[in-house]
Design a protein around this motif. Structure first.
Motif, PDB file in Angstrom:
ATOM      1  N   LEU A  17       0.571  -1.146  -0.320  1.00  0.00           N
ATOM      2  CA  LEU A  17      -0.515   0.027   0.025  1.00  0.00           C
ATOM      3  C   LEU A  17       1.292   1.078   0.243  1.00  0.00           C
ATOM      4  N   ARG A  22      -3.023  -1.295  -4.082  1.00  0.00           N
ATOM      5  CA  ARG A  22      -4.655  -1.275  -4.588  1.00  0.00           C
ATOM      6  C   ARG A  22      -4.185  -2.994  -2.626  1.00  0.00           C
ATOM      7  N   ASP A  23      -6.069  -2.213  -3.200  1.00  0.00           N
ATOM      8  CA  ASP A  23      -6.778  -2.449  -1.630  1.00  0.00           C
ATOM      9  C   ASP A  23      -7.471  -4.487  -1.729  1.00  0.00           C
ATOM     10  N   ARG A  27      -8.474  -1.134  -4.897  1.00  0.00           N
ATOM     11  CA  ARG A  27      -9.219   0.420  -5.270  1.00  0.00           C
ATOM     12  C   ARG A  27      -7.502   0.884  -4.535  1.00  0.00           C
ATOM     13  N   PRO A  29      -5.835   3.142  -2.128  1.00  0.00           N
ATOM     14  CA  PRO A  29      -6.466   3.383  -0.596  1.00  0.00           C
ATOM     15  C   PRO A  29      -6.575   4.899  -0.059  1.00  0.00           C
ATOM     16  N   GLU A  30      -7.417   5.068   0.019  1.00  0.00           N
ATOM     17  CA  GLU A  30      -7.964   6.549   0.081  1.00  0.00           C
ATOM     18  C   GLU A  30      -7.233   6.844   1.737  1.00  0.00           C
ATOM     19  N   PHE A  55      -3.990   5.935   5.607  1.00  0.00           N
ATOM     20  CA  PHE A  55      -4.979   5.526   4.317  1.00  0.00           C
ATOM     21  C   PHE A  55      -6.177   5.127   5.684  1.00  0.00           C
ATOM     22  N   PHE A  57      -8.550   1.663   3.433  1.00  0.00           N
ATOM     23  CA  PHE A  57      -8.737   1.229   2.770  1.00  0.00           C
ATOM     24  C   PHE A  57      -9.378  -0.063   2.915  1.00  0.00           C
TER      25      PHE A  57
END
Length: 169
Positions: A17, A22-23, A27, A29-30, A55, A57
């Motif tokens: 990450l 990606r998670d 996607r 992570p935000e 993050f 996620f």
């Protein structure tokens, strides 16, 4: 003590990450800014301090997809942190709530029914040790009692393998 080990998210998962991976849902992570307590990092098992980037996620702490492979939101420091490694010591993130769900899983990574219990924090080590003493329990998850979010895993500390007596002579 109880011969148990609290295990944080594997460093390889965190590094993926941190390096743009990606998670569990594919996607990115935000990124959020922590407003203080309530953002436990699953790698260092400490709360992410107010003002720090993190993050959020989807995380699936299971090796493969299957019906019991729960996936849910978790937090991770945005900047690399040291993985938690204090074995039997209750991780800092497990002292922020009065209780957590403690639940056993079998070798097949399926929930062992009847093991899940909302457990006061002072009983987590003893209940986990009790579960891990059973032959049908391979490991234990600790999850939030309020939101069911994955916190960490607990494993039985395996005794070191000793060389055979004849091999030492």
């Amino acid at each position: 003590m109880n011969n148990i080990q609290f295990s944080a998210m594997p460093t390889a998962d965190a590094e993926a990450l941190w390096s743009g991976g990606r998670d569990a849902y594919g996607r990115l992570p935000e990124t959020m800014i922590s407003d203080g307590p309530g953002h436990p990092c699953r790698h260092c098992l400490r709360n992410i301090g107010a003002g720090e980037e993190l993050f959020v996620f989807a995380y699936r702490p299971f090796p493969e997809l299957q019906p019991y492979a729960e996936t849910g939101p978790v937090f991770l420091h945005k900047q690399p942190c040291q993985r938690y490694s204090s074995d039997e010591v209750l991780p800092p993130v497990l002292t922020t709530s009065p209780d957590f769900i403690v639940r056993g899983y079998g070798e097949s990574d399926r929930i062992v029914y009847g093991t899940g219990a909302v457990t006061p924090i002072d009983r987590i080590p003893s209940y986990a040790a009790e579960l891990l003493a059973r032959p049908d329990i391979a490991y234990v998850h600790v999850r939030s009692a309020r939101n069911n979010c994955y916190q960490c895993r607990i494993d039985k500390i395996k005794a070191p393998v000793l060389a055979e007596a004849g091999a030492l002579t």
